[in-house]
Design an enzyme around this catalytic site. Structure first.
Site, PDB file in Angstrom:
ATOM      1  N   CYS A 149       0.815  -1.226   0.000  1.00  0.00           N
ATOM      2  CA  CYS A 149       0.000   0.000   0.000  1.00  0.00           C
ATOM      3  C   CYS A 149       0.844   1.269   0.000  1.00  0.00           C
ATOM      4  O   CYS A 149       0.354   2.338  -0.350  1.00  0.00           O
ATOM      5  CB  CYS A 149      -0.968  -0.003   1.182  1.00  0.00           C
ATOM      6  SG  CYS A 149      -2.175  -1.330   1.077  1.00  0.00           S
ATOM      7  N   HIS A 207      -3.201   7.658   1.802  1.00  0.00           N
ATOM      8  CA  HIS A 207      -3.596   6.324   1.338  1.00  0.00           C
ATOM      9  C   HIS A 207      -5.001   6.064   1.863  1.00  0.00           C
ATOM     10  O   HIS A 207      -5.323   6.368   3.010  1.00  0.00           O
ATOM     11  CB  HIS A 207      -2.616   5.281   1.870  1.00  0.00           C
ATOM     12  CG  HIS A 207      -3.079   3.872   1.656  1.00  0.00           C
ATOM     13  ND1 HIS A 207      -3.540   3.417   0.441  1.00  0.00           N
ATOM     14  CD2 HIS A 207      -3.175   2.819   2.515  1.00  0.00           C
ATOM     15  CE1 HIS A 207      -3.891   2.156   0.559  1.00  0.00           C
ATOM     16  NE2 HIS A 207      -3.688   1.766   1.806  1.00  0.00           N
ATOM     17  N   ASN A 214      -9.980   0.122  -0.430  1.00  0.00           N
ATOM     18  CA  ASN A 214      -8.520   0.224  -0.390  1.00  0.00           C
ATOM     19  C   ASN A 214      -7.949  -0.400  -1.665  1.00  0.00           C
ATOM     20  O   ASN A 214      -8.003  -1.612  -1.842  1.00  0.00           O
ATOM     21  CB  ASN A 214      -8.002  -0.509   0.857  1.00  0.00           C
ATOM     22  CG  ASN A 214      -6.487  -0.457   0.993  1.00  0.00           C
ATOM     23  OD1 ASN A 214      -5.789  -0.054   0.073  1.00  0.00           O
ATOM     24  ND2 ASN A 214      -5.992  -0.871   2.152  1.00  0.00           N
TER      25      ASN A 214
END
Ligand code: COA
Length: 323
Positions: free
Chosen positions: A113, A250, A280
């Site tokens: 990520c 993020h 996500n």
């Protein structure tokens, strides 16, 4: 002094949208639980046969069009992905070939990520040293392929998508008034491997594996580590949360985003949020959010944009960009 200036930004989301209600038909969950714990309402999922390189290519083309640049001007492609089309060759080389580029270098970078922040930091070093002139930094993921769709604790959190920026080396004055990437900070600590990982791999099980996570632990570390990495940016530049025009974190969980913004003194109306619609998307989440806020006119040239991310490893990092 050379600076890596953002010349264009683009993104792509697979057509199919999966709502929380649809997931509630497959696993024991509810729209209410998912929204309350994560802020996620829906996510996009790639079609059968739609690969990471295909969606990354669409984002790259959109970024090049936005920059008004031809692919032949690009001499570096960095693709941040944890879901490459193949173990090798790199997804970046597939995108390079589709763009008709035969010069320069293209490679994948794996920081899950945090991949886009790591990719941006890497490309920035190449451009500022004069080793490359123009770079595509792409975050592209098909996490739907590594999810255990029976595991309600993880399958509701992730989605597929891709985003890209075009960076060009341009002369700057060496001050914070310059356009371009002003600071980058990246970190990793492999002791946390078991908190967030995929239980397979070419070199171990010879399978791809599924994502596994200790959600509560990841949450706890995320807020602390994200605030810490941004504090490095603030102490290096003398800036504070009040100086940031747009905070583009993020997009993992609305609660992590809000808690981090509060810790950093950034007001919520300066935060770009897409997690509600994208879930996500790992390395793609920041460039997807950048592209959205750039396209709708929120992020304007000359503004200060702060990005941060944390992911498996753990890896984490931040970057400050004058748009
Ligand atoms: C995953 C996350 C949303 C879970 O929220 P939480 O408040 O920590 O919830 P818990 O894990 O304590 O689970 C609480 C309960 O909900 C249950 N639960 C988990 N997923 C569920 C779901 N989709 N639907 C309904 N219930 C669920 C759990 O089984 C647990 O039940 P129990 O108390 O009977 O054991 C949260 O921990 C989180 O967002 N963590 C960070 C994850 C992340 O961002 N990862 C990527 C980083 S890049």
């Amino acid at each position: 002094m050379l600076r890596s200036v953002v010349r264009g930004c683009g993104s792509y989301l697979p057509e199919r949208i999966v709502t929380n209600a649809e997931l509630a038909q497959r696993v024991d969950t509810s729209d209410e639980w998912i929204v309350q714990r994560t802020g996620i309402h829906q996510r996009h999922v790639a079609a059968e046969g739609e690969t990471t390189s295909m969606i990354g290519l669409k984002a790259a083309r959109a970024a090049l069009a936005d920059a008004g640049m031809d692919a032949s001007e690009i001499d570096l492609i960095v693709v941040a992905t944890a879901t490459p089309d193949h173990t090798f060759p790199a997804t970046a080389t597939q995108i390079q070939a589709e763009l008709g580029i035969t010069e320069g270098a293209a490679f994948d970078l794996q920081a899950v990520c945090s991949g886009f922040v790591f990719g941006l930091a890497t490309a920035d070093k190449f451009l500022r040293s004069g080793a490359a002139r123009a770079a595509l930094v792409i975050g592209a993921e098909t996490f739907s392929r590594i999810l255990d769709w029976e595991d309600r604790a993880t399958c509701v959190l992730f989605g597929d998508g891709a985003g890209a920026v075009v960076l060009k080396a341009e002369e700057g004055g060496g001050t914070l008034a310059d356009r371009g990437v002003l600071t980058t900070h990246i970190r990793s600590d492999g002791r946390f491997k078991n908190k967030l990982y995929v239980d397979g791999g070419a070199g171990s099980t010879k399978t791809v594996g599924f994502l596994r996570m200790e959600g509560k632990e990841v949450f706890r570390h995320a807020v602390v580590k994200l605030a810490e990495t941004v504090q490095h940016t603030f102490s290096e530049t003398g800036l504070s949360g009040r100086d940031i025009d747009w905070f583009v974190p993020h997009q993992a969980n609305r609660r992590i985003i809000d808690a981090t913004a509060d810790k950093l003194g950034i007001s919520h109306d300066r935060v770009v949020v897409t997690v509600d619609r994208h879930g996500n998307t790992s390395a793609a989440s920041i460039p997807l959010a950048l592209a959205e806020a750039h396209r709708d006119g929120r992020i304007q040239p000359g503004q200060l944009v702060l990005i941060e991310a944390m992911g498996g490893g753990f890896t984490w990092g931040s970057a400050l960009i004058r748009w």
